[in-house]
Design a protein around this motif. Structure first.
Motif, short mmCIF file in Angstrom:
data_model
loop_
_atom_site.label_atom_id
_atom_site.label_comp_id
_atom_site.label_asym_id
_atom_site.label_seq_id
_atom_site.Cartn_x
_atom_site.Cartn_y
_atom_site.Cartn_z
N LEU A 1 0.82 -1.21 0.00
CA LEU A 1 0.00 0.00 0.00
C LEU A 1 0.85 1.26 0.00
CD1 LEU A 1 -2.86 -0.95 2.50
CD2 LEU A 1 -2.81 -1.15 -0.01
N GLU A 2 2.12 1.12 0.39
CA GLU A 2 3.02 2.26 0.43
C GLU A 2 3.90 2.37 -0.81
OE1 GLU A 2 5.19 1.72 4.06
OE2 GLU A 2 3.42 2.08 5.30
N ARG A 3 3.90 1.35 -1.66
CA ARG A 3 4.76 1.34 -2.85
C ARG A 3 3.89 1.28 -4.09
NH1 ARG A 3 10.36 -1.12 -3.98
NH2 ARG A 3 10.66 -0.24 -6.06
N LYS A 4 3.80 2.37 -4.82
CA LYS A 4 2.90 2.45 -5.97
C LYS A 4 3.61 2.38 -7.32
CE LYS A 4 -0.70 2.87 -3.41
NZ LYS A 4 -1.51 1.71 -3.19
N ASP A 5 4.94 2.48 -7.35
CA ASP A 5 5.66 2.49 -8.61
C ASP A 5 5.68 1.11 -9.29
OD1 ASP A 5 7.36 1.81 -6.41
OD2 ASP A 5 9.09 1.96 -7.76
N ILE A 6 5.55 0.05 -8.49
CA ILE A 6 5.50 -1.31 -9.02
C ILE A 6 4.24 -1.95 -8.43
CG2 ILE A 6 6.69 -3.52 -9.22
CD1 ILE A 6 9.27 -2.05 -8.42
N GLN A 7 3.44 -2.58 -9.29
CA GLN A 7 2.18 -3.17 -8.85
C GLN A 7 2.14 -4.67 -9.18
OE1 GLN A 7 -0.60 -1.52 -7.30
NE2 GLN A 7 1.08 -0.10 -6.93
N PRO A 8 1.40 -5.44 -8.40
CA PRO A 8 1.20 -6.84 -8.77
C PRO A 8 0.36 -6.90 -10.05
CG PRO A 8 -0.25 -6.27 -6.95
CD PRO A 8 0.65 -5.09 -7.19
N ARG B 1 0.11 -7.91 0.67
CA ARG B 1 0.57 -6.77 1.47
C ARG B 1 2.09 -6.73 1.58
NH1 ARG B 1 -2.68 -3.93 4.88
NH2 ARG B 1 -0.84 -2.60 4.93
N SER B 2 2.75 -7.89 1.54
CA SER B 2 4.22 -7.96 1.56
C SER B 2 4.66 -8.83 0.39
CB SER B 2 4.73 -8.59 2.85
OG SER B 2 4.36 -7.85 3.97
N PHE B 3 5.77 -8.46 -0.21
CA PHE B 3 6.30 -9.22 -1.34
C PHE B 3 7.81 -9.30 -1.24
CE2 PHE B 3 8.36 -9.53 -5.41
CZ PHE B 3 7.70 -10.58 -6.00
N LEU B 4 8.33 -10.46 -1.61
CA LEU B 4 9.78 -10.65 -1.70
C LEU B 4 10.05 -11.59 -2.87
CD1 LEU B 4 12.71 -10.47 -0.71
CD2 LEU B 4 12.18 -12.32 0.89
N GLY B 5 10.91 -11.16 -3.76
CA GLY B 5 11.28 -12.01 -4.88
C GLY B 5 12.71 -11.76 -5.29
N VAL B 6 13.35 -12.80 -5.81
CA VAL B 6 14.72 -12.68 -6.29
C VAL B 6 14.85 -13.34 -7.66
CG1 VAL B 6 15.69 -12.61 -3.95
CG2 VAL B 6 15.54 -14.79 -5.15
N PRO C 1 1.32 -6.90 6.14
CA PRO C 1 2.44 -6.00 5.82
C PRO C 1 3.66 -6.31 6.69
CG PRO C 1 0.82 -4.84 7.15
CD PRO C 1 0.24 -6.21 6.85
N ARG C 2 4.82 -5.92 6.18
CA ARG C 2 6.10 -5.98 6.89
C ARG C 2 6.45 -7.38 7.43
NH1 ARG C 2 6.03 -1.03 6.10
NH2 ARG C 2 4.84 0.61 7.02
N VAL C 3 6.18 -8.37 6.62
CA VAL C 3 6.48 -9.75 7.01
C VAL C 3 7.92 -10.11 6.65
CG1 VAL C 3 5.90 -12.18 6.56
CG2 VAL C 3 4.09 -10.50 6.91
N PHE C 4 8.39 -9.62 5.50
CA PHE C 4 9.71 -10.00 4.99
C PHE C 4 10.73 -8.90 5.27
CE2 PHE C 4 6.52 -11.68 1.85
CZ PHE C 4 6.45 -12.93 2.42
N ASN C 5 12.00 -9.33 5.43
CA ASN C 5 13.07 -8.38 5.70
C ASN C 5 14.32 -8.76 4.91
OD1 ASN C 5 14.48 -10.43 7.15
ND2 ASN C 5 13.26 -9.98 8.96
N GLN C 6 15.39 -8.03 5.12
CA GLN C 6 16.64 -8.26 4.40
C GLN C 6 17.19 -9.67 4.66
OE1 GLN C 6 17.66 -5.80 2.33
NE2 GLN C 6 19.14 -7.22 1.51
N GLY C 7 17.05 -10.16 5.88
CA GLY C 7 17.49 -11.52 6.19
C GLY C 7 16.73 -12.56 5.37
N ASP C 8 15.43 -12.35 5.21
CA ASP C 8 14.62 -13.25 4.37
C ASP C 8 15.09 -13.18 2.92
OD1 ASP C 8 12.94 -14.11 6.49
OD2 ASP C 8 11.73 -12.28 6.27
N GLN C 9 15.43 -11.97 2.47
CA GLN C 9 15.92 -11.83 1.10
C GLN C 9 17.21 -12.62 0.90
OE1 GLN C 9 15.99 -7.87 -0.68
NE2 GLN C 9 17.98 -8.35 -1.59
#
Length: 175
Positions: free
Chosen positions: A102-109, A119-124, A143-151
């Protein structure tokens, strides 16, 4: 958040199991699905998928999914470059961590659905050198489920997926 030694040992055991699975299996579909299942014990996701680059179609084709089927059905099997989060990762070949969509609008699903909100997304990206193999992604309805460690964990698991893909390609080439 600091993790306990027991937590780290459990995570290492899961990563080791994934590595052994990749080394032991010659069936790409089985291996990718086992990776998805094992990933759940490392990263708390609502849904996850692995998409592989299809050179002829110039698109990402979904090859393995796990989690809530209400989310995985939305993929409809394919992403074009720049289409949704997977297409963005494939185009830019960089990890994408979105703590709150909801806070990031430049890239959408690709699909926005109020009944199944991402609400949260992480992909590599899955790649080796200049070779694009695909993407591995996880989503959450919180929201805010994933972090840098998860990445970082997802990138490690992604390297195992790349090894499985390369092994399958070698096996196919030998036949």
């Amino acid at each position: 958040m600091t993790r306990s030694p027991t937590d780290w040992a459990q995570r290492l055991a899961v990563i080791t199991d994934i590595g052994q699975t990749v080394n032991a299996s010659l069936d790409l579909d089985v291996t990718l699905n086992l990776i998805m299942a094992s990933l759940k014990s490392l990263i708390d996701y609502t849904a996850a998928e692995i998409s592989l680059w299809h050179e002829t179609k110039e698109a990402m084709v979904v090859c393995a999914q796990a989690g809530d089927p209400r989310y995985t059905r939305q993929a409809k099997g394919m992403y074009q470059l720049d289409e949704g989060y997977a297409g963005w990762i494939a185009r830019h070949r960089k990890p994408l961590l979105i703590e709150d969509t909801l806070e990031r609008k430049d890239i959408q699903p690709r699909v926005i659905d109020a009944q199944k909100p991402i609400r949260s997304f992480l992909g590599v990206p899955l790649e080796a050198g200049d070779i694009r193999f695909g993407t591995i992604e996880v989503v959450s309805d919180r929201p805010r489920v994933f972090n840098q460690g998860d990445q970082e964990l997802l990138q490690i698991i992604g390297q195992y997926a790349v090894t499985a893909i390369k092994n399958a390609q070698l096996l196919t080439a030998e036949r």
